[in-house]
Design a protein around this motif. Structure first.
Motif, PDB file in Angstrom:
ATOM      1  N   VAL A   1       0.873  -1.187   0.000  1.00 31.57           N
ATOM      2  CA  VAL A   1       0.000   0.000   0.000  1.00 31.57           C
ATOM      3  C   VAL A   1       0.904   1.229   0.000  1.00 31.57           C
ATOM      4  N   PHE A   2       0.985   1.925  -1.118  1.00 34.20           N
ATOM      5  CA  PHE A   2       1.996   2.976  -1.212  1.00 34.20           C
ATOM      6  C   PHE A   2       1.536   4.119  -2.116  1.00 34.20           C
ATOM      7  N   GLN A   3       2.050   5.295  -1.797  1.00 31.36           N
ATOM      8  CA  GLN A   3       1.860   6.500  -2.591  1.00 31.36           C
ATOM      9  C   GLN A   3       0.391   6.870  -2.798  1.00 31.36           C
ATOM     10  N   ASN A   4      -0.450   6.524  -1.838  1.00 30.47           N
ATOM     11  CA  ASN A   4      -1.829   7.001  -1.888  1.00 30.47           C
ATOM     12  C   ASN A   4      -1.886   8.422  -1.335  1.00 30.47           C
ATOM     13  N   HIS A   5      -2.905   9.175  -1.751  1.00 28.00           N
ATOM     14  CA  HIS A   5      -2.926  10.603  -1.444  1.00 28.00           C
ATOM     15  C   HIS A   5      -3.549  10.915  -0.084  1.00 28.00           C
ATOM     16  N   SER A   6      -3.956   9.877   0.643  1.00 28.59           N
ATOM     17  CA  SER A   6      -4.379  10.031   2.036  1.00 28.59           C
ATOM     18  C   SER A   6      -3.670   8.954   2.850  1.00 28.59           C
ATOM     19  N   ASP A   7      -4.388   8.139   3.611  1.00 30.66           N
ATOM     20  CA  ASP A   7      -3.761   7.086   4.410  1.00 30.66           C
ATOM     21  C   ASP A   7      -3.421   5.873   3.539  1.00 30.66           C
ATOM     22  N   GLY A   8      -2.578   5.018   4.112  1.00 29.22           N
ATOM     23  CA  GLY A   8      -2.369   3.718   3.500  1.00 29.22           C
ATOM     24  C   GLY A   8      -3.550   2.805   3.770  1.00 29.22           C
ATOM     25  N   ILE A   9      -3.755   2.447   5.058  1.00 27.14           N
ATOM     26  CA  ILE A   9      -4.872   1.601   5.494  1.00 27.14           C
ATOM     27  C   ILE A   9      -5.676   2.389   6.517  1.00 27.14           C
ATOM     28  N   THR A  10      -6.996   2.478   6.313  1.00 24.72           N
ATOM     29  CA  THR A  10      -7.869   3.263   7.188  1.00 24.72           C
ATOM     30  C   THR A  10      -8.993   2.384   7.709  1.00 24.72           C
ATOM     31  N   LEU A  11      -9.262   2.467   9.024  1.00 26.04           N
ATOM     32  CA  LEU A  11     -10.421   1.806   9.626  1.00 26.04           C
ATOM     33  C   LEU A  11     -11.326   2.868  10.225  1.00 26.04           C
ATOM     34  N   TYR A  12     -12.556   2.946   9.733  1.00 25.66           N
ATOM     35  CA  TYR A  12     -13.576   3.828  10.271  1.00 25.66           C
ATOM     36  C   TYR A  12     -14.639   2.984  10.979  1.00 25.66           C
ATOM     37  N   GLU A  13     -14.761   3.146  12.297  1.00 25.19           N
ATOM     38  CA  GLU A  13     -15.824   2.480  13.047  1.00 25.19           C
ATOM     39  C   GLU A  13     -15.900   0.987  12.696  1.00 25.19           C
ATOM     40  N   SER A  14     -14.770   0.319  12.697  1.00 24.65           N
ATOM     41  CA  SER A  14     -14.706  -1.096  12.324  1.00 24.65           C
ATOM     42  C   SER A  14     -13.780  -1.821  13.289  1.00 24.65           C
ATOM     43  N   SER A  15     -14.375  -2.529  14.230  1.00 24.78           N
ATOM     44  CA  SER A  15     -13.635  -3.192  15.298  1.00 24.78           C
ATOM     45  C   SER A  15     -13.351  -4.646  14.954  1.00 24.78           C
ATOM     46  N   ASN A  16     -12.502  -5.269  15.777  1.00 26.45           N
ATOM     47  CA  ASN A  16     -12.262  -6.714  15.717  1.00 26.45           C
ATOM     48  C   ASN A  16     -11.727  -7.151  14.358  1.00 26.45           C
ATOM     49  N   ASN A  17     -10.680  -6.474  13.899  1.00 25.34           N
ATOM     50  CA  ASN A  17     -10.034  -6.825  12.641  1.00 25.34           C
ATOM     51  C   ASN A  17      -8.549  -7.074  12.875  1.00 25.34           C
ATOM     52  N   LEU A  18      -7.943  -7.815  11.944  1.00 27.15           N
ATOM     53  CA  LEU A  18      -6.520  -8.150  12.025  1.00 27.15           C
ATOM     54  C   LEU A  18      -5.799  -7.569  10.810  1.00 27.15           C
ATOM     55  N   ILE A  19      -4.742  -6.792  11.080  1.00 25.14           N
ATOM     56  CA  ILE A  19      -3.913  -6.194  10.032  1.00 25.14           C
ATOM     57  C   ILE A  19      -2.529  -6.821  10.171  1.00 25.14           C
TER      58      ILE A  19
END
Length: 533
Positions: A378-396
């Motif tokens: 995940v590279f050179q995106n114009h905002s975040d690389g990886i974003t979680l909005y109101e999303s719990s219980n995940n594995l990165i």
């Protein structure tokens, strides 16, 4: 963590270990938000801590251990497997009928009549569509049976549809390698609807502007362009093909969609949830490169999504067990490369490359839980690389997140997020950023999309290298656990510095994390007191 993940796939690449030079960490731990969302609409107000001290204690290393995640076996999702699914059942029929009073077309002809008027104007009369009924039909059969004003072969293997094409329930349409290209006329309002089984293999499907004898390139979000939609109970297979210049900003007309019927229609028709495979294909200049709604077990594998308009890949409401693997997603013009939104659960986003998108590379949004984001670049995106909005219980796990314009990994109002063995390097703000936000004054539908203004995370292993403002910043965490995190090459000359309520805990954190090589738990004193009562 994920149900149904009893398959295995080897990781495509291994991270190169970096020399463990530990430098600065910034933990921005201000007061909890004082603005409480309204009660009784499905979300909880954050507790008021008034900047009370946090405690720093040693956490259990054993409890933090996770084995590498089990990934889905992708070996069965091949063009040969798609070909093997084609049942060339005799008896397919082709008919031209009015678009009115057809269940498959009510989304486009019903309502207040606005959309129906569009087709009346484009067809210059009562609108009609081509219906595939009863069995197997190859695309070339349409040109043999229909007049050129409805469907024509304009060059060897090149076909132009001047009416919508509907695959009825129980029927199969195959657009195969004997078709060089299917062009859907923009001027005549052509589009493709699947209510049965659709195969697009070794070919090309293009929205076509007859006036310029070229693709229906994007001119505006409300300007009609042809599209493809598959309804509830269908199967859609796209293999080694190119789909281009499709979709606009109108319900179910986004470009390439696999979607359950609308709630009113579904209540009457009771169709199963749709599914499909989209593999080894190219999707370009599409309003949403891919969209699904209440779909199950969709596979998006080894595709290229380039220069699409709003999103590259956009699974939506209550879709389950999706595999998004090995895709190359870049150049999305308005928003994110890959986003799953509103209770898209138990899915895999693995081994993708997503870069140079207008906003984030990968997003989990609106209570999407129990998903795995692993081994992506995940590279050179114009905002975040990886974003979680109101999303719990995940594995990165094990992602390489490099040189994005804002944060490497950002969590908002998300709990129990595990961040393991990731590399976040040269992002312009923080490597990992967690924060809370009061959304009560937005236009959010709190019944559909409730939220808790709380954040907690566990960060284990991995490297945070040369990020712009800090390796880690966390705003008012409910809890934060750190273990074996290498924080390298800070861009700030001040080196290691904790601020806010953790300022007087700096030595304790360093002693545990660095000298004693223990796991560190940072949480509010109030939380500890509650556990003892």
């Amino acid at each position: 963590m994920l149900r149904g993940s009893n398959m295995n796939m080897q990781r495509k690449r291994a991270s190169t270990p970096l020399k463990p030079v530990l430098f600065g960490v910034l933990l921005a731990t201000g007061a909890w938000s004082q603005a409480a969302p309204p009660q009784g609409v499905g979300q909880a107000a954050p507790p008021t801590l008034n900047a009370k001290q946090y405690s720093v204690t040693s956490a259990s290393i054993e409890a933090l251990h996770l084995d590498p995640p089990t990934l889905p076996d992708l070996s069965g999702y091949t063009p040969a497997a798609v070909e093997a699914k084609i049942q060339r059942k005799a008896g397919g029929r082709i008919a031209v009928q009015r678009m009115l009073r057809q269940d498959t077309l009510k989304d486009f002809t019903g309502g207040n009549g606005t959309r129906l008027r569009e087709w009346i104007a484009r067809q210059r009369g009562i609108p009609q569509a081509i219906f595939i009924e009863g069995g197997y039909v190859e695309l070339g059969q349409l040109a043999k049976q229909l007049p050129a004003s409805q469907f024509a072969e304009t060059a060897p293997g090149v076909y132009l549809a001047r009416l919508p094409i509907v695959v009825e329930r129980g029927a199969t349409l195959h657009i195969g390698k004997n078709v060089k290209e299917l062009r859907l006329s923009e001027e005549r309002g052509a589009f493709l609807v699947n209510d049965g089984t659709l195969f697009i293999t070794d070919t090309k499907v293009t929205g076509w502007r007859e006036a310029s004898n070229g693709p229906s390139s994007f001119r505006g979000e409300n300007v009609f362009r042809p599209f493809l939609v598959s309804w509830g109970g269908t199967e859609t297979y796209i293999s080694r093909s190119t789909l281009a210049s499709l979709g606009y900003n109108t319900s179910k007309s986004y470009g390439v969609s696999i979607t359950q019927y609308t709630p009113e229609m579904h209540k009457r028709l009771q169709r199963p949830r749709p599914s499909g495979w989209l593999i080894d294909s190219v999707f370009e200049d599409i309003y949403y490169g891919f969209y699904c709604y209440e779909a199950d077990d969709v596979v998006l594998k080894d595709n290229t999504y380039r220069d699409n308009i709003v999103y590259g890949i956009d699974p939506h409401d209550r879709s389950e067990r999706l595999i998004i693997a090995g895709n190359h997603v870049y150049g999305t013009k308005k928003k994110h490369g890959i986003i799953v939104s509103r209770e898209v659960n138990n899915s895999w986003i693995v081994n993708n490359r997503t870069h140079d998108n207008k906003l984030s590379g990968i997003v989990l949004d609106r209570n999407s839980e129990h998903n795995l984001i692993a081994y992506n670049e995940v590279f050179q995106n114009h905002s975040d690389g990886i974003t979680l909005y109101e999303s719990s219980n995940n594995l990165i796990w094990g992602n390489r997140i490099i040189n994005n314009a804002r944060h490497g990994i950002r969590l908002r109002n998300s709990l129990n997020v595990r961040i393991y063995e990731n590399l976040a390097a040269a992002n312009q703000l923080t490597g990992i950023y967690g924060h809370i936000k009061d959304l009560s004054h937005t236009d959010r539908n709190f019944k559909l999309d409730p939220f808790d203004a709380k954040v907690s995370m566990i960060v284990v292993g991995g490297q945070l290298l040369g990020n712009g403002s800090a390796p880690i910043a966390v705003d008012s965490p409910l809890s934060l656990e750190l273990y074996r995190v290498e924080m390298l090459a800070p861009t700030k000359s001040s080196g290691l510095s904790f601020t806010g309520v953790l300022g007087d805990k700096q030595q304790e954190i360093l002693d545990l994390l660095v000298r004693r090589q223990k796991a560190v738990l940072i949480d509010p004193v109030e939380t500890q007191a509650e556990l003892q009562n």
